[in-house]
Motif scaffolding. Structure first.
Motif, PDB file in Angstrom:
ATOM      1  N   PHE A  51       0.847  -1.191   0.000  1.00 39.05           N
ATOM      2  CA  PHE A  51       0.000   0.000   0.000  1.00 39.05           C
ATOM      3  C   PHE A  51       0.881   1.239   0.000  1.00 39.05           C
ATOM      4  O   PHE A  51       2.004   1.214   0.505  1.00 39.05           O
ATOM      5  N   GLU A  52       0.344   2.317  -0.531  1.00 36.21           N
ATOM      6  CA  GLU A  52       1.089   3.579  -0.556  1.00 36.21           C
ATOM      7  C   GLU A  52       1.176   4.212   0.823  1.00 36.21           C
ATOM      8  O   GLU A  52       2.108   4.956   1.098  1.00 36.21           O
ATOM      9  N   SER A  53       0.187   3.927   1.670  1.00 33.92           N
ATOM     10  CA  SER A  53       0.140   4.587   2.974  1.00 33.92           C
ATOM     11  C   SER A  53      -0.642   3.736   3.968  1.00 33.92           C
ATOM     12  O   SER A  53      -1.369   2.819   3.585  1.00 33.92           O
ATOM     13  N   ARG A  54      -0.505   4.105   5.231  1.00 34.52           N
ATOM     14  CA  ARG A  54      -1.284   3.452   6.281  1.00 34.52           C
ATOM     15  C   ARG A  54      -2.770   3.705   6.050  1.00 34.52           C
ATOM     16  O   ARG A  54      -3.594   2.823   6.254  1.00 34.52           O
ATOM     17  N   GLN A  55      -3.143   4.910   5.623  1.00 33.10           N
ATOM     18  CA  GLN A  55      -4.551   5.229   5.379  1.00 33.10           C
ATOM     19  C   GLN A  55      -5.131   4.344   4.276  1.00 33.10           C
ATOM     20  O   GLN A  55      -6.247   3.840   4.405  1.00 33.10           O
ATOM     21  N   ALA A  56      -4.381   4.136   3.196  1.00 30.04           N
ATOM     22  CA  ALA A  56      -4.857   3.256   2.117  1.00 30.04           C
ATOM     23  C   ALA A  56      -5.056   1.840   2.650  1.00 30.04           C
ATOM     24  O   ALA A  56      -6.057   1.186   2.352  1.00 30.04           O
ATOM     25  N   ARG A  57      -4.104   1.382   3.463  1.00 31.44           N
ATOM     26  CA  ARG A  57      -4.239   0.052   4.077  1.00 31.44           C
ATOM     27  C   ARG A  57      -5.485  -0.018   4.949  1.00 31.44           C
ATOM     28  O   ARG A  57      -6.258  -0.963   4.873  1.00 31.44           O
ATOM     29  N   ASP A  58      -5.702   0.999   5.767  1.00 37.94           N
ATOM     30  CA  ASP A  58      -6.847   1.004   6.673  1.00 37.94           C
ATOM     31  C   ASP A  58      -8.169   1.067   5.908  1.00 37.94           C
ATOM     32  O   ASP A  58      -9.154   0.442   6.315  1.00 37.94           O
ATOM     33  N   ASN A  59      -8.209   1.812   4.806  1.00 36.71           N
ATOM     34  CA  ASN A  59      -9.414   1.852   3.971  1.00 36.71           C
ATOM     35  C   ASN A  59      -9.726   0.462   3.421  1.00 36.71           C
ATOM     36  O   ASN A  59     -10.882   0.037   3.395  1.00 36.71           O
ATOM     37  N   HIS A  60      -8.700  -0.247   2.973  1.00 40.41           N
ATOM     38  CA  HIS A  60      -8.899  -1.603   2.465  1.00 40.41           C
ATOM     39  C   HIS A  60      -9.299  -2.556   3.582  1.00 40.41           C
ATOM     40  O   HIS A  60     -10.101  -3.464   3.352  1.00 40.41           O
ATOM     41  N   ASN A  61      -8.762  -2.350   4.767  1.00 30.65           N
ATOM     42  CA  ASN A  61      -9.157  -3.176   5.906  1.00 30.65           C
ATOM     43  C   ASN A  61     -10.664  -3.064   6.133  1.00 30.65           C
ATOM     44  O   ASN A  61     -11.347  -4.079   6.299  1.00 30.65           O
ATOM     45  N   ALA A  62     -11.187  -1.846   6.113  1.00 33.87           N
ATOM     46  CA  ALA A  62     -12.625  -1.649   6.310  1.00 33.87           C
ATOM     47  C   ALA A  62     -13.417  -2.298   5.179  1.00 33.87           C
ATOM     48  O   ALA A  62     -14.414  -2.983   5.415  1.00 33.87           O
ATOM     49  N   GLY A  63     -12.975  -2.109   3.938  1.00 32.54           N
ATOM     50  CA  GLY A  63     -13.686  -2.687   2.792  1.00 32.54           C
ATOM     51  C   GLY A  63     -13.662  -4.201   2.791  1.00 32.54           C
ATOM     52  O   GLY A  63     -14.702  -4.848   2.621  1.00 32.54           O
ATOM     53  N   TRP A  64     -12.476  -4.778   2.972  1.00 29.08           N
ATOM     54  CA  TRP A  64     -12.378  -6.241   2.998  1.00 29.08           C
ATOM     55  C   TRP A  64     -13.160  -6.824   4.163  1.00 29.08           C
ATOM     56  O   TRP A  64     -13.801  -7.873   4.030  1.00 29.08           O
ATOM     57  N   SER A  65     -13.107  -6.178   5.328  1.00 30.87           N
ATOM     58  CA  SER A  65     -13.821  -6.711   6.500  1.00 30.87           C
ATOM     59  C   SER A  65     -15.319  -6.773   6.231  1.00 30.87           C
ATOM     60  O   SER A  65     -15.961  -7.791   6.518  1.00 30.87           O
ATOM     61  N   SER A  66     -15.880  -5.720   5.661  1.00 28.08           N
ATOM     62  CA  SER A  66     -17.301  -5.718   5.326  1.00 28.08           C
ATOM     63  C   SER A  66     -17.609  -6.765   4.255  1.00 28.08           C
ATOM     64  O   SER A  66     -18.600  -7.494   4.337  1.00 28.08           O
ATOM     65  N   THR A  67     -16.733  -6.865   3.276  1.00 27.80           N
ATOM     66  CA  THR A  67     -16.905  -7.844   2.201  1.00 27.80           C
ATOM     67  C   THR A  67     -16.836  -9.268   2.749  1.00 27.80           C
ATOM     68  O   THR A  67     -17.631 -10.134   2.365  1.00 27.80           O
ATOM     69  N   PHE A  68     -15.901  -9.513   3.670  1.00 28.98           N
ATOM     70  CA  PHE A  68     -15.786 -10.844   4.264  1.00 28.98           C
ATOM     71  C   PHE A  68     -17.005 -11.181   5.120  1.00 28.98           C
ATOM     72  O   PHE A  68     -17.359 -12.351   5.249  1.00 28.98           O
ATOM     73  N   ASP A  69     -17.649 -10.173   5.705  1.00 27.60           N
ATOM     74  CA  ASP A  69     -18.900 -10.432   6.424  1.00 27.60           C
ATOM     75  C   ASP A  69     -19.933 -11.011   5.456  1.00 27.60           C
ATOM     76  O   ASP A  69     -20.629 -11.978   5.782  1.00 27.60           O
ATOM     77  N   ARG A  70     -20.016 -10.431   4.262  1.00 30.52           N
ATOM     78  CA  ARG A  70     -20.945 -10.937   3.243  1.00 30.52           C
ATOM     79  C   ARG A  70     -20.557 -12.354   2.817  1.00 30.52           C
ATOM     80  O   ARG A  70     -21.402 -13.230   2.684  1.00 30.52           O
ATOM     81  N   LEU A  71     -19.263 -12.565   2.572  1.00 29.09           N
ATOM     82  CA  LEU A  71     -18.775 -13.885   2.163  1.00 29.09           C
ATOM     83  C   LEU A  71     -19.119 -14.936   3.223  1.00 29.09           C
ATOM     84  O   LEU A  71     -19.613 -16.016   2.899  1.00 29.09           O
ATOM     85  N   THR A  72     -18.887 -14.617   4.478  1.00 36.00           N
ATOM     86  CA  THR A  72     -19.156 -15.563   5.561  1.00 36.00           C
ATOM     87  C   THR A  72     -20.642 -15.903   5.629  1.00 36.00           C
ATOM     88  O   THR A  72     -20.999 -17.067   5.831  1.00 36.00           O
ATOM     89  N   ARG A  73     -21.500 -14.915   5.436  1.00 41.52           N
ATOM     90  CA  ARG A  73     -22.944 -15.168   5.482  1.00 41.52           C
ATOM     91  C   ARG A  73     -23.393 -16.126   4.372  1.00 41.52           C
ATOM     92  O   ARG A  73     -24.211 -17.007   4.608  1.00 41.52           O
ATOM     93  N   ILE A  74     -22.856 -15.957   3.166  1.00 39.75           N
ATOM     94  CA  ILE A  74     -23.331 -16.822   2.074  1.00 39.75           C
ATOM     95  C   ILE A  74     -22.630 -18.186   2.063  1.00 39.75           C
ATOM     96  O   ILE A  74     -23.190 -19.162   1.582  1.00 39.75           O
ATOM     97  N   ALA A  75     -21.408 -18.245   2.603  1.00 36.13           N
ATOM     98  CA  ALA A  75     -20.658 -19.503   2.565  1.00 36.13           C
ATOM     99  C   ALA A  75     -20.905 -20.360   3.797  1.00 36.13           C
ATOM    100  O   ALA A  75     -20.691 -21.555   3.765  1.00 36.13           O
ATOM    101  N   GLY A  76     -21.296 -19.704   4.891  1.00 34.61           N
ATOM    102  CA  GLY A  76     -21.401 -20.412   6.166  1.00 34.61           C
ATOM    103  C   GLY A  76     -22.656 -21.068   6.392  1.00 34.61           C
ATOM    104  O   GLY A  76     -23.479 -21.670   6.100  1.00 34.61           O
TER     105      GLY A  76
END
Length: 154
Positions: A129-154
């Protein structure tokens, strides 16, 4: 601080690692990542609507998705698959595109699907990542996305 410590601190600021335990076998999860109809079911944070423009899941194959934001505006991201090892590992590049389609800063994503009793340990590492902020933005996006993945896969 030694050079090694400085490099480690920088890597920690520009690397994201997420882990989820999902009660589905690796084969199911791998398909959710590599089949367009399956990817559409979860490939976006809450409130966003994904579409798949390209998903050539073989080494050297290109992928591109768009996300419709809640306000109707669009985001596009794309990359190239580096490693495709069903059902254990995916690695690909990732870059957001601007309105003209030009790709921005590129990161590297590695996803491991580790079989465990009762399911899969899913580990995502995104680097450079270019910066800590970019990393943190992706952390929020992936975390929300993984919530969706877990709901449909689990």
């Amino acid at each position: 601080m030694s050079d090694a410590e400085a490099n480690n601190a920088e890597a920690n600021e520009t690397t994201l690692r997420l882990e989820r335990l999902i009660p589905s076998p690796p084969e199911i999860l791998f398909a959710l990542w590599t089949e367009p109809a399956q990817l559409l079911r979860w490939w976006a944070p809450e409130g966003y609507e994904p579409s798949v423009d390209a998903l050539d899941t073989r080494p050297g194959g290109r992928w591109r998705t768009t996300l419709r934001r809640p306000d109707g505006s669009m985001l596009a991201t794309s990359g190239v698959y580096r490693i495709v090892e069903p059902p254990r590992r995916l690695a690909f590049t990732w870059a957001w595109e601007d309105d003209s389609g030009a790709r921005g800063h590129e990161t590297e994503v590695v996803v491991d699907f580790e079989p465990i009793p009762g399911g899969t340990r899913l580990v995502l590492v995104q680097r450079r990542f270019e910066s800590r902020q970019a990393r943190d933005n992706h952390n929020a996006g992936w975390s929300s996305t993984f919530d969706r993945l877990t709901r449909i896969a689990g």
